[in-house]
Design a protein around this motif. Structure first.
Motif, PDB file in Angstrom:
ATOM      1  N   ILE A  64     -13.423  10.923 -63.778  1.00  0.00           N
ATOM      2  CA  ILE A  64     -13.439  11.824 -62.627  1.00  0.00           C
ATOM      3  C   ILE A  64     -14.094  11.150 -61.421  1.00  0.00           C
ATOM      4  O   ILE A  64     -13.610  11.263 -60.280  1.00  0.00           O
ATOM      5  CB  ILE A  64     -14.169  13.133 -62.977  1.00  0.00           C
ATOM      6  N   ALA A  65     -15.200  10.437 -61.671  1.00  0.00           N
ATOM      7  CA  ALA A  65     -15.887   9.749 -60.578  1.00  0.00           C
ATOM      8  C   ALA A  65     -14.996   8.677 -59.958  1.00  0.00           C
ATOM      9  O   ALA A  65     -14.905   8.554 -58.725  1.00  0.00           O
ATOM     10  CB  ALA A  65     -17.186   9.128 -61.087  1.00  0.00           C
ATOM     11  N   LEU A  66     -14.308   7.908 -60.805  1.00  0.00           N
ATOM     12  CA  LEU A  66     -13.429   6.853 -60.301  1.00  0.00           C
ATOM     13  C   LEU A  66     -12.231   7.447 -59.570  1.00  0.00           C
ATOM     14  O   LEU A  66     -11.853   6.982 -58.486  1.00  0.00           O
ATOM     15  CB  LEU A  66     -12.965   5.971 -61.460  1.00  0.00           C
ATOM     16  N   GLY A  67     -11.625   8.492 -60.151  1.00  0.00           N
ATOM     17  CA  GLY A  67     -10.511   9.147 -59.483  1.00  0.00           C
ATOM     18  C   GLY A  67     -10.913   9.743 -58.151  1.00  0.00           C
ATOM     19  O   GLY A  67     -10.169   9.665 -57.163  1.00  0.00           O
ATOM     20  N   GLY A  68     -12.111  10.340 -58.098  1.00  0.00           N
ATOM     21  CA  GLY A  68     -12.602  10.900 -56.844  1.00  0.00           C
ATOM     22  C   GLY A  68     -12.834   9.841 -55.786  1.00  0.00           C
ATOM     23  O   GLY A  68     -12.555  10.053 -54.598  1.00  0.00           O
ATOM     24  N   LEU A  69     -13.355   8.690 -56.216  1.00  0.00           N
ATOM     25  CA  LEU A  69     -13.581   7.593 -55.269  1.00  0.00           C
ATOM     26  C   LEU A  69     -12.259   7.075 -54.705  1.00  0.00           C
ATOM     27  O   LEU A  69     -12.136   6.845 -53.490  1.00  0.00           O
ATOM     28  CB  LEU A  69     -14.347   6.461 -55.964  1.00  0.00           C
ATOM     29  N   VAL A  70     -11.271   6.898 -55.584  1.00  0.00           N
ATOM     30  CA  VAL A  70      -9.954   6.448 -55.133  1.00  0.00           C
ATOM     31  C   VAL A  70      -9.337   7.469 -54.178  1.00  0.00           C
ATOM     32  O   VAL A  70      -8.783   7.123 -53.128  1.00  0.00           O
ATOM     33  CB  VAL A  70      -9.016   6.206 -56.339  1.00  0.00           C
ATOM     34  N   ALA A  71      -9.458   8.758 -54.527  1.00  0.00           N
ATOM     35  CA  ALA A  71      -8.909   9.811 -53.672  1.00  0.00           C
ATOM     36  C   ALA A  71      -9.575   9.806 -52.305  1.00  0.00           C
ATOM     37  O   ALA A  71      -8.902   9.920 -51.268  1.00  0.00           O
ATOM     38  CB  ALA A  71      -9.081  11.168 -54.346  1.00  0.00           C
ATOM     39  N   ALA A  72     -10.906   9.671 -52.266  1.00  0.00           N
ATOM     40  CA  ALA A  72     -11.631   9.678 -50.994  1.00  0.00           C
ATOM     41  C   ALA A  72     -11.213   8.502 -50.111  1.00  0.00           C
ATOM     42  O   ALA A  72     -11.008   8.669 -48.895  1.00  0.00           O
ATOM     43  CB  ALA A  72     -13.136   9.630 -51.255  1.00  0.00           C
ATOM     44  N   MET A  73     -11.072   7.326 -50.703  1.00  0.00           N
ATOM     45  CA  MET A  73     -10.690   6.156 -49.910  1.00  0.00           C
ATOM     46  C   MET A  73      -9.265   6.282 -49.384  1.00  0.00           C
ATOM     47  O   MET A  73      -8.992   5.969 -48.217  1.00  0.00           O
ATOM     48  CB  MET A  73     -10.838   4.879 -50.752  1.00  0.00           C
ATOM     49  N   MET A  74      -8.344   6.780 -50.218  1.00  0.00           N
ATOM     50  CA  MET A  74      -6.955   6.880 -49.772  1.00  0.00           C
ATOM     51  C   MET A  74      -6.761   8.014 -48.766  1.00  0.00           C
ATOM     52  O   MET A  74      -5.887   7.928 -47.892  1.00  0.00           O
ATOM     53  CB  MET A  74      -6.032   7.080 -50.974  1.00  0.00           C
ATOM     54  N   VAL A  75      -7.555   9.069 -48.855  1.00  0.00           N
ATOM     55  CA  VAL A  75      -7.511  10.119 -47.832  1.00  0.00           C
ATOM     56  C   VAL A  75      -7.970   9.554 -46.492  1.00  0.00           C
ATOM     57  O   VAL A  75      -7.390   9.859 -45.435  1.00  0.00           O
ATOM     58  CB  VAL A  75      -8.385  11.322 -48.250  1.00  0.00           C
ATOM     59  N   ARG A  76      -8.995   8.717 -46.529  1.00  0.00           N
ATOM     60  CA  ARG A  76      -9.460   8.063 -45.287  1.00  0.00           C
ATOM     61  C   ARG A  76      -8.374   7.140 -44.729  1.00  0.00           C
ATOM     62  O   ARG A  76      -8.186   7.058 -43.506  1.00  0.00           O
ATOM     63  CB  ARG A  76     -10.735   7.260 -45.577  1.00  0.00           C
ATOM     64  N   VAL A  77      -7.659   6.458 -45.596  1.00  0.00           N
ATOM     65  CA  VAL A  77      -6.543   5.616 -45.157  1.00  0.00           C
ATOM     66  C   VAL A  77      -5.472   6.474 -44.496  1.00  0.00           C
ATOM     67  O   VAL A  77      -4.925   6.124 -43.439  1.00  0.00           O
ATOM     68  CB  VAL A  77      -5.945   4.840 -46.354  1.00  0.00           C
ATOM     69  N   SER A  78      -5.169   7.619 -45.111  1.00  0.00           N
ATOM     70  CA  SER A  78      -4.163   8.520 -44.553  1.00  0.00           C
ATOM     71  C   SER A  78      -4.570   9.005 -43.168  1.00  0.00           C
ATOM     72  O   SER A  78      -3.740   9.105 -42.258  1.00  0.00           O
ATOM     73  CB  SER A  78      -3.956   9.712 -45.495  1.00  0.00           C
ATOM     74  N   GLN A  79      -5.849   9.311 -42.988  1.00  0.00           N
ATOM     75  CA  GLN A  79      -6.335   9.749 -41.685  1.00  0.00           C
ATOM     76  C   GLN A  79      -6.179   8.659 -40.636  1.00  0.00           C
ATOM     77  O   GLN A  79      -5.845   8.932 -39.478  1.00  0.00           O
ATOM     78  CB  GLN A  79      -7.801  10.167 -41.794  1.00  0.00           C
ATOM     79  N   ALA A  80      -6.404   7.412 -41.021  1.00  0.00           N
ATOM     80  CA  ALA A  80      -6.301   6.307 -40.078  1.00  0.00           C
ATOM     81  C   ALA A  80      -4.855   5.974 -39.730  1.00  0.00           C
ATOM     82  O   ALA A  80      -4.571   5.525 -38.614  1.00  0.00           O
ATOM     83  CB  ALA A  80      -6.988   5.069 -40.656  1.00  0.00           C
ATOM     84  N   TRP A  81      -3.943   6.223 -40.674  1.00  0.00           N
ATOM     85  CA  TRP A  81      -2.551   5.824 -40.480  1.00  0.00           C
ATOM     86  C   TRP A  81      -1.665   6.939 -39.950  1.00  0.00           C
ATOM     87  O   TRP A  81      -0.496   6.697 -39.662  1.00  0.00           O
ATOM     88  CB  TRP A  81      -1.975   5.299 -41.793  1.00  0.00           C
ATOM     89  N   HIS A  82      -2.170   8.145 -39.827  1.00  0.00           N
ATOM     90  CA  HIS A  82      -1.354   9.247 -39.340  1.00  0.00           C
ATOM     91  C   HIS A  82      -1.726   9.582 -37.897  1.00  0.00           C
ATOM     92  O   HIS A  82      -2.909   9.652 -37.556  1.00  0.00           O
ATOM     93  CB  HIS A  82      -1.535  10.503 -40.210  1.00  0.00           C
ATOM     94  N   SER A  83      -0.726   9.790 -37.084  1.00  0.00           N
ATOM     95  CA  SER A  83      -0.951  10.142 -35.682  1.00  0.00           C
ATOM     96  C   SER A  83      -1.304  11.607 -35.522  1.00  0.00           C
ATOM     97  O   SER A  83      -1.787  12.026 -34.477  1.00  0.00           O
ATOM     98  CB  SER A  83       0.292   9.818 -34.850  1.00  0.00           C
ATOM     99  N   ARG A  84      -1.054  12.421 -36.537  1.00  0.00           N
ATOM    100  CA  ARG A  84      -1.397  13.831 -36.500  1.00  0.00           C
ATOM    101  C   ARG A  84      -1.789  14.274 -37.901  1.00  0.00           C
ATOM    102  O   ARG A  84      -1.540  13.577 -38.885  1.00  0.00           O
ATOM    103  CB  ARG A  84      -0.216  14.660 -35.997  1.00  0.00           C
ATOM    104  N   SER A  85      -2.412  15.449 -37.975  1.00  0.00           N
ATOM    105  CA  SER A  85      -2.901  15.938 -39.262  1.00  0.00           C
ATOM    106  C   SER A  85      -1.740  16.148 -40.234  1.00  0.00           C
ATOM    107  O   SER A  85      -0.707  16.701 -39.883  1.00  0.00           O
ATOM    108  CB  SER A  85      -3.646  17.265 -39.054  1.00  0.00           C
ATOM    109  N   ASN A  86      -1.944  15.688 -41.467  1.00  0.00           N
ATOM    110  CA  ASN A  86      -0.929  15.837 -42.503  1.00  0.00           C
ATOM    111  C   ASN A  86      -1.640  16.249 -43.789  1.00  0.00           C
ATOM    112  O   ASN A  86      -1.908  15.420 -44.659  1.00  0.00           O
ATOM    113  CB  ASN A  86      -0.161  14.528 -42.689  1.00  0.00           C
ATOM    114  N   SER A  87      -1.964  17.542 -43.874  1.00  0.00           N
ATOM    115  CA  SER A  87      -2.720  18.036 -45.024  1.00  0.00           C
ATOM    116  C   SER A  87      -1.918  17.956 -46.315  1.00  0.00           C
ATOM    117  O   SER A  87      -2.491  17.755 -47.390  1.00  0.00           O
ATOM    118  CB  SER A  87      -3.159  19.486 -44.774  1.00  0.00           C
ATOM    119  N   GLY A  88      -0.586  18.069 -46.219  1.00  0.00           N
ATOM    120  CA  GLY A  88       0.240  17.996 -47.422  1.00  0.00           C
ATOM    121  C   GLY A  88       0.139  16.646 -48.104  1.00  0.00           C
ATOM    122  O   GLY A  88      -0.010  16.557 -49.332  1.00  0.00           O
TER     123      GLY A  88
END
Length: 392
Positions: free
Chosen positions: A74-98
């Motif tokens: 769970i800790a490892l999955g959460g860390l991966v999820a947090a990093m990739m969500v940050r990547v998504s925020q950096a790569w998207h020009s607008r909010s994409n919650s889906g």
């Protein structure tokens, strides 16, 4: 009592794509041999750098405690999820919650599949997204240390990390040569450090001699890349060709499969040089198609990268994109079903599994082709607009 094993998506996906021993169990075998004073490569089960043993040590140490193992996952999955969500925020020009919810779901559902190689790629992409050359270079060094073919991801990651890409940018500005040199220097330093660390791990074992120790682990960790040893069912084209072709042709197909990503990487890099995110997605997909051994972790990583960079798909006809994803999903589901019927029930045969093996590769290549066509079409449209703006 409710059987929760049906909810283990990572395990089901791993069963569908591979019959080989997963990295965690292979590392457990390596640690057992090391405790006996033997080489972790004595039985040829473990085929990774010694650093991968250290990565799996907590799972081996807490193997008798399911609760502790689950917490680690769970800790490892959460860390991966947090990093990739940050990547998504950096790569998207607008909010994409889906896309972000899908990233969290995949990272947590397949939390047991994040081995050292996949985590290295995630770390490098995260470093590139936040503009940190050091983090990106270190993550890439880890991924290359485990699987050298990940070196083909260096060019897009270097461009992403050194250009400080902002949300909404499709074409990066000119990259200073000094930034690229710093990235390469940090990558080389990290690579040398990892090589020294892996060597030191074996040196710390009792009874091990320093002479030839580096050559010993490198030949066992990277040697299997250049020979076909395990012919157990696997969702890779190389397994299909190795089983089908004549024995005297196996080595030829092995070298061709290793050279193919490099051959494709050069023209793809030249055509997509102005869009490093699209280049990263395409190269990751191509690397997966020509891998010697496929795992659920690699497919999950490709899905996370696609979701994080989904802005790249804007303007792509939905039918084309849905075809690639639908074909991949159907192939994986049917591979799982057919494999059960073939190996467990004995009512099917390998031909069905081979067929869906090929369709999965077609889906991944179709995904890369769709991105390439969209990127090139976008560049043509931008060039056309520039020509219209020029005074006659």
């Amino acid at each position: 009592m409710v059987d929760l094993s049906v909810l283990d998506l990572g395990g089901k996906l791993e069963e569908a794509v591979s019959s080989r021993l997963d990295p965690a169990n292979a590392a457990r075998e390596a640690w057992a041999l090391a405790d006996l004073g033997a080489s972790p490569y004595a039985t040829d089960v473990f085929a990774a750098p010694p650093l991968a043993m250290v990565w799996s040590y907590p799972y081996v140490h807490f193997s008798d405690n399911p609760a502790a193992t689950s917490l680690l996952d769970i800790a490892l999955g959460g860390l991966v999820a947090a990093m990739m969500v940050r990547v998504s925020q950096a790569w998207h020009s607008r909010s994409n919650s889906g896309a972000r919810l899908a990233i969290i779901f995949i990272a947590m559902a397949l939390r047991s599949q994040w081995d050292l190689e996949n985590f290295g790629v995630v770390l490098s992409v995260y470093g590139a997204a936040i503009g940190s050359e050091s983090v990106a270079a270190t993550g890439l060094a880890v991924a290359v240390h485990v699987m050298p073919t990940n070196l083909l991801l260096a060019w897009p990651l270097m461009n992403l990390s050194t250009t400080r890409l902002k949300p909404g940018e499709s074409a990066p500005p000119d990259v200073a040569k000094g930034s690229k040199k710093r990235f390469l220097a940090k990558f080389l330093i990290a690579s040398v450090f990892l090589m020294a660390t892996s060597t030191s791990i074996l040196l710390l074992q009792k009874g091990k001699k320093s002479r030839g120790i580096c050559k010993h682990w490198m030949s066992h960790a990277y040697g299997p890349i250049f020979r076909v040893q395990d012919l157990s069912p696997n969702a890779s084209l190389l397994w299909y060709l190795s089983v089908q072709c004549f024995p005297e042709m196996k080595r030829m197909f092995l070298w061709l499969m290793h050279l193919q990503p490099l051959v494709l990487a050069i023209p793809v890099a030249l055509e997509l040089s102005a869009s490093p995110i699209a280049l990263l997605l395409c190269q990751a997909s191509i690397n997966n198609v020509f891998r010697q051994s496929m795992t659920a972790g690699q497919l999950a990583l490709q899905a996370l990268l696609s979701l994080a960079g989904s802005d790249t798909f804007r303007g792509i006809p939905g039918a084309h994109l849905y075809f690639a994803f639908f074909l991949a999903a159907v192939s994986l589901v049917l591979m799982h079903v057919v494999k059960q019927l073939w190996i467990d029930a004995g009512t099917a045969n390998a031909n069905f599994y081979w067929a869906f093996n090929i369709t999965l590769a077609i889906a991944q290549l179709a995904f890369a082709v769709v991105i390439i066509r969209k990127t090139l079409r976008g560049e043509e449209e931008r060039d056309g607009e520039k020509q219209k703006r020029k005074p006659e």
